[in-house]
Write an enzyme that holds these catalytic residues in place. Structure first.
Site, PDB file in Angstrom:
ATOM      1  N   LYS A 233      78.045 -26.330 -29.107  1.00 53.45           N
ATOM      2  CA  LYS A 233      77.176 -27.294 -28.408  1.00 53.45           C
ATOM      3  C   LYS A 233      77.514 -28.728 -28.822  1.00 53.45           C
ATOM      4  O   LYS A 233      77.868 -28.976 -29.991  1.00 53.45           O
ATOM      5  CB  LYS A 233      75.715 -26.955 -28.751  1.00 53.45           C
TER       6      LYS A 233
ATOM      7  N   SER B  39      67.956 -26.419 -23.843  1.00 52.89           N
ATOM      8  CA  SER B  39      68.970 -27.438 -23.686  1.00 52.89           C
ATOM      9  C   SER B  39      70.403 -26.939 -23.895  1.00 52.89           C
ATOM     10  O   SER B  39      71.345 -27.631 -23.527  1.00 52.89           O
ATOM     11  CB  SER B  39      68.693 -28.578 -24.658  1.00 52.89           C
TER      12      SER B  39
ATOM     13  N   SER C 227      65.672 -23.748 -27.093  1.00 55.13           N
ATOM     14  CA  SER C 227      66.932 -24.150 -26.448  1.00 55.13           C
ATOM     15  C   SER C 227      68.096 -23.169 -26.534  1.00 55.13           C
ATOM     16  O   SER C 227      69.083 -23.339 -25.840  1.00 55.13           O
ATOM     17  CB  SER C 227      67.382 -25.501 -26.974  1.00 55.13           C
TER      18      SER C 227
HETATM   19  N1  GLN Z   1      62.576 -27.778 -24.101  1.00 54.28           N
HETATM   20  C1  GLN Z   1      62.165 -28.098 -25.435  1.00 54.28           C
HETATM   21  C2  GLN Z   1      62.140 -29.596 -25.616  1.00 54.28           C
HETATM   22  O1  GLN Z   1      62.424 -30.278 -24.697  1.00 54.28           O
HETATM   23  C3  GLN Z   1      63.059 -27.442 -26.434  1.00 54.28           C
HETATM   24  C4  GLN Z   1      64.337 -28.122 -26.655  1.00 54.28           C
HETATM   25  C5  GLN Z   1      65.165 -27.488 -27.730  1.00 54.28           C
HETATM   26  O2  GLN Z   1      64.893 -26.384 -28.180  1.00 54.28           O
HETATM   27  N2  GLN Z   1      66.159 -28.228 -28.172  1.00 54.28           N
HETATM   28  O3  GLN Z   1      61.876 -30.105 -26.656  1.00 54.28           O
END
Ligand code: GLN
Length: 455
Positions: free
Chosen positions: A74, A149, A173
């Site tokens: 990532k 994400s 994410s």
């Molecule tokens: N969707 C969640 C957020 O926006 C989780 C994001 C993540 O796990 N990096 O914070």
């Protein structure tokens, strides 16, 4: 072929690391324009590593656990000489100047890192639509978001562009895109994997973990990346048993699996019926199913986002333009800006303990209550995400976007392990089953994933 079998066939020269790499690279060449799972590729470097693996095998030298497997990472995890931008224009010219601990460990075990996966800007999202590289398409439901994400990491697995990918999970994410793309994703217990070299979203919630098509690949990668790191004082010092031996498990006699009424109440009915099938399978495998009730679900999203805003605001103060060239507030997208503004407001009000202190109190309450639920069971099974992924380009307001995370944030708030694996499809769109366990009982999740997979 399961990933552990692929490694065996590379080590026994039935398949070469170079052939494996070429196959993956062919998939990247033919599919990445449309999918956008990878945002940077270093083929020459990958060839060099793969050739070296083949050479070691030919010479009878010992090779590592990941010998010849192709790995995606990532875009918020440091790798030397790659552009580690977290998909933000803030860091568009930042070249990784060192390797994150997980990257060093992957390289030490002869993993062939091929490139960098797309993501939401600074991991703040659930759709991979906020990346400066443009959105990622969902290979298992084209035209829809892959989730986020770590959407690029999940899409790369779903489209066979790499064997295993590495994502980060702050509120879902890893698991959310795994669910939407129909692959597996694992968020280990907080502190099990070093965060050194990860660009923080919210450091008390962030955890690095693997995505893959099968349990053996998840287990193998956990064996490589888990464990104490002197460079990350939040890592757990205890010895962690290997995961690979667990991934041949075929039954769940003696395992108690909890299901939580409140989780199905917030979930789409078609998704619930897929998850009910999985619960029946768990029971067929010998698990006892136990009904549970959790009163704090309404508190989870507000608690998570409040902590996220404050910690993220603090983490972004280093992007003031002096070192990385761009001042974050001037170039970031609207979601990142919203978090900075709200995080800053909350931090200023904190002298009166108005919000953050309350969020920390709510966090303790959720933690205690969820630990109490887990006392009576080995695992809690639920949907990973309560709704199916929207079509790319559909405009969701922030609250609707945050609603994707209601079932995944609990394990980040509490630090417990959680994973997602495919449970079936609603209108041809993948749906994930989430399994959660007590802190440090990550092996029980692998064991259940394996039993379901090998059924
Ligand atoms: N969707 C969640 C957020 O926006 C989780 C994001 C993540 O796990 N990096 O914070």
């Amino acid at each position: 072929m399961r990933i552990i079998d692929k490694v065996k066939s590379i080590k026994s020269q039935e398949l070469t690391a170079i052939n494996n790499l070429e196959q993956m690279y062919e998939n990247i060449s033919s599919k990445n324009d449309e999918i956008n799972a990878f945002v940077e590729i270093n083929k020459d470097k990958a060839i060099e590593i793969a050739e070296n693996v083949d050479k070691k095998i030919a010479n009878g030298e010992k090779t590592g656990k990941l010998a010849g497997l192709v790995i995606g990472v990532k875009a918020n995890i440091n790798i030397e000489d790659y552009n580690i931008s977290a998909a933000s224009p803030t860091l568009k010219s930042y070249l990784g100047s060192y390797n994150a601990t997980v990257v060093d460990r992957i390289m030490a075990e002869d993993g062939v890192i091929i490139g960098i996966n797309n993501m939401d800007e600074f991991a703040a999202g659930s759709s991979t639509e906020t990346s400066m590289y443009g959105h990622t398409n969902n290979p298992s439901a084209m035209g829809r978001i892959p989730g986020g994400s770590s959407g690029g990491s999940a899409a790369a697995i779903a489209s066979d562009m790499c064997d295993i990918s590495i994502g980060s999970d702050t509120g879902g994410s890893i698991r959310n895109p795994a669910s939407h793309c129909g692959v597996m994703g694992f968020k280990p217990t907080y502190g099990m994997v070093s965060r050194q070299g990860l660009l923080d979203l919210a450091m008390s919630l962030d955890q690095i973990g693997p995505l893959c098509k099968d349990t053996s690949g998840i287990a193998l990668m956990l064996d490589v990346i888990c464990g104490f790191d002197p460079k990350d004082p939040t890592t757990i010092a205890e010895e962690i048993d290997d995961f690979v031996p667990v991934c041949d498990n075929k039954n769940l006699e003696g395992t108690t699996v909890g299901i939580v009424d409140e989780f199905s109440n917030v979930t789409d009915t078609k998704i619930n019926s897929i998850i009910d099938n999985s619960i029946n399978k768990l029971s067929d495998l010998g698990a006892d199913i136990k009904q549970l009730s959790f009163d704090d679900l309404d508190l989870c999203l507000p608690t998570y986002y409040l902590i996220n805003y404050v910690e993220f605001f603090s983490a972004t103060r280093k992007y003031d333009g002096r070192k990385y060239g761009e001042r974050i507030e001037e170039v970031c997208g609207p979601e990142v800006l919203r978090r900075i503004h709200i995080g800053s407001y909350i931090s200023q009000k904190e002298f009166s303990g108005k919000y953050y202190k309350k969020a920390l109190q709510a966090r303790s309450l959720i933690h205690n209550d969820f630990d109490t639920l887990l006392k009576d069971v080995d695992l809690i099974a639920s949907p990973t995400v309560p709704m199916i992924p929207h079509k790319i380009g559909d405009k969701l307001d922030p609250m609707d976007m945050y609603a994707y995370d209601v079932l995944t944030v609990i394990s980040n708030i509490t630090g417990i392990p959680a994973a997602s694996m495919n449970a079936g499809f609603v209108d041809n769109i993948p749906v994930g089953l989430q399994l959660q366990a007590k802190a440090l009982e990550d092996h029980k999740i692998i064991s259940a994933m394996s039993a379901l997979e090998l059924m």
